[in-house]
Design a protein around this motif. Structure first.
Motif, PDB file in Angstrom:
ATOM      1  N   THR A 186      -6.377  -7.959  -4.973  1.00 44.03           N
ATOM      2  CA  THR A 186      -7.555  -7.167  -5.074  1.00 44.03           C
ATOM      3  C   THR A 186      -6.969  -6.434  -3.822  1.00 44.03           C
ATOM      4  OG1 THR A 186      -8.494  -8.544  -6.034  1.00 44.03           O
ATOM      5  CG2 THR A 186      -9.400  -6.571  -4.973  1.00 44.03           C
ATOM      6  N   PHE A 187      -7.101  -4.884  -3.733  1.00 44.92           N
ATOM      7  CA  PHE A 187      -6.758  -3.978  -2.903  1.00 44.92           C
ATOM      8  C   PHE A 187      -8.046  -3.070  -2.774  1.00 44.92           C
ATOM      9  CE2 PHE A 187      -5.483  -0.210  -0.979  1.00 44.92           C
ATOM     10  CZ  PHE A 187      -5.017  -0.659   0.261  1.00 44.92           C
ATOM     11  N   ASP A 188      -8.658  -3.258  -1.692  1.00 42.71           N
ATOM     12  CA  ASP A 188     -10.065  -3.364  -0.458  1.00 42.71           C
ATOM     13  C   ASP A 188      -9.463  -1.282  -0.786  1.00 42.71           C
ATOM     14  OD1 ASP A 188     -12.516  -1.963   0.402  1.00 42.71           O
ATOM     15  OD2 ASP A 188     -13.285  -3.953   1.626  1.00 42.71           O
ATOM     16  N   GLN A 189     -10.098  -0.119  -0.968  1.00 44.39           N
ATOM     17  CA  GLN A 189      -9.711   0.909  -0.435  1.00 44.39           C
ATOM     18  C   GLN A 189      -9.966   1.219   1.127  1.00 44.39           C
ATOM     19  OE1 GLN A 189      -8.308   4.224  -3.231  1.00 44.39           O
ATOM     20  NE2 GLN A 189      -8.409   2.933  -4.850  1.00 44.39           N
ATOM     21  N   HIS A 190     -10.907   0.886   1.023  1.00 40.60           N
ATOM     22  CA  HIS A 190     -12.030   2.090   1.822  1.00 40.60           C
ATOM     23  C   HIS A 190     -11.313   0.908   3.163  1.00 40.60           C
ATOM     24  CE1 HIS A 190     -15.261   2.399   3.508  1.00 40.60           C
ATOM     25  NE2 HIS A 190     -15.813   1.273   4.787  1.00 40.60           N
ATOM     26  N   SER A 191     -11.146  -0.342   3.539  1.00 38.94           N
ATOM     27  CA  SER A 191     -10.628  -1.294   4.665  1.00 38.94           C
ATOM     28  C   SER A 191      -8.767  -1.389   4.433  1.00 38.94           C
ATOM     29  CB  SER A 191     -11.470  -2.113   4.899  1.00 38.94           C
ATOM     30  OG  SER A 191     -11.150  -3.115   3.954  1.00 38.94           O
ATOM     31  N   CYS A 192      -8.838  -0.446   3.688  1.00 43.89           N
ATOM     32  CA  CYS A 192      -6.772  -0.546   3.167  1.00 43.89           C
ATOM     33  C   CYS A 192      -6.871  -2.351   3.092  1.00 43.89           C
ATOM     34  CB  CYS A 192      -6.312   0.057   4.323  1.00 43.89           C
ATOM     35  SG  CYS A 192      -4.617   0.835   3.788  1.00 43.89           S
ATOM     36  N   THR A 193      -7.453  -3.040   3.243  1.00 44.89           N
ATOM     37  CA  THR A 193      -7.291  -4.504   3.293  1.00 44.89           C
ATOM     38  C   THR A 193      -6.673  -5.248   2.284  1.00 44.89           C
ATOM     39  OG1 THR A 193      -8.576  -4.705   4.622  1.00 44.89           O
ATOM     40  CG2 THR A 193      -8.279  -6.938   3.632  1.00 44.89           C
ATOM     41  N   ALA A 194      -5.848  -5.943   1.616  1.00 41.80           N
ATOM     42  CA  ALA A 194      -4.706  -6.594   0.420  1.00 41.80           C
ATOM     43  C   ALA A 194      -5.839  -8.158   0.543  1.00 41.80           C
ATOM     44  CB  ALA A 194      -3.238  -6.830   0.552  1.00 41.80           C
ATOM     45  N   ILE A 195      -6.167  -8.252  -0.402  1.00 37.97           N
ATOM     46  CA  ILE A 195      -7.388  -9.709  -0.995  1.00 37.97           C
ATOM     47  C   ILE A 195      -6.382 -10.663  -1.310  1.00 37.97           C
ATOM     48  CG2 ILE A 195      -9.237 -10.867  -1.607  1.00 37.97           C
ATOM     49  CD1 ILE A 195     -10.372  -7.703  -0.707  1.00 37.97           C
TER      50      ILE A 195
END
Length: 249
Positions: free
Chosen positions: A180-189
């Motif tokens: 999963t990639f959170d585009q808002h925080s630029c965080t890989a999950i």
């Protein structure tokens, strides 16, 4: 200390799943040791601090190359280091603890952080980078840090993997994985679970930075971005950042 309660559980549990196969000194570990030598400013044997050493493969390989190594690790993966060191007849120093309270010493020619940077917030990264610059690096030292590439993670958003158990090869658990990639925080999950226990999932959350973003993050930390290099393994989702003291040209 950053709010990263998942760290110990994630890396200890995945270490239980993979440690039997992956707790060894690999060619990649020797290549990492070679990169330390190539980027160090001082000739001869070096004083090296490795952050988040995991099973200890790179720390042992760096010690095998003739350097004096101190390795910091918080999780249960550190339990493999003594065996690896004994097998290869080297004596790296292990410090158990987190990067914000551990006191591994000072005056290191090189600080390395392989495959792990990005835990916590931007503020947490700056605290760590400031410690590297102000507490640990010797004058003229270098930091080598693997940084996660947001473009690689974004391209895998929503994808799944399945890994069969291979007990004979040291992989006892059948596993599933979700990117999963959170585009808002630029965080890989990065989420994993045993196939037979789908409700017991564990995730690591890793902040990603382009080189331009990393250069901005470094502002005020005492470090500057000197160079970047592609990963040693083309399947890795990261690049190598070479950092030097901001007042060093």
């Amino acid at each position: 200390m950053p709010a990263v309660d998942w760290v110990t559980d994630f890396y200890t549990r995945t270490g239980d799943w993979w440690g039997g196969a992956e707790a060894k000194v690999t060619n990649t570990d020797h290549q990492r040791a070679a990169r330390v030598r190539a980027h160090a400013s001082r000739a001869g044997a070096l004083w090296v601090l490795e952050l988040g050493c995991g099973y200890g493969g790179a720390a042992v390989a760096t010690a095998m190359a003739g350097h004096t190594v101190t390795a910091v690790e918080l999780t249960g993966r550190a339990e493999h280091i003594a065996r690896l060191a004994a097998e290869h007849h080297v004596t790296p120093t292990l410090v158990r603890g987190d990067f914000y309270t551990a006191d591994p010493g000072t005056g290191f020619d090189a600080v390395t952080y392989w495959d792990g940077f990005g835990v916590g917030s931007d503020t947490d990264q700056r605290r760590l980078l400031n410690r590297i610059a102000c507490d640990w690096l010797a004058p003229g030292g270098v930091a080598l840090i693997d940084v996660y590439n947001p473009f690689d993670w974004a391209a895998r958003h929503g994808k799944r993997e399945h890994r069969d158990a291979r007990p004979g090869e040291g992989y006892p658990a059948e596993l599933d994985r979700l990117f999963t990639f959170d585009q808002h925080s630029c965080t890989a999950i990065d989420t994993w679970w045993e196939t037979a226990r789908p409700k017991r999932r564990i995730s690591q959350r890793l902040r990603c930075y382009t080189p331009a973003d990393l250069a901005l993050l470094l502002t005020g930390t005492g470090l500057r971005l000197d160079a970047t290099h592609p990963p040693l393994d083309p399947d890795d989702f990261s690049y190598l950042a070479v950092l030097r003291p901001a007042d060093q040209t």
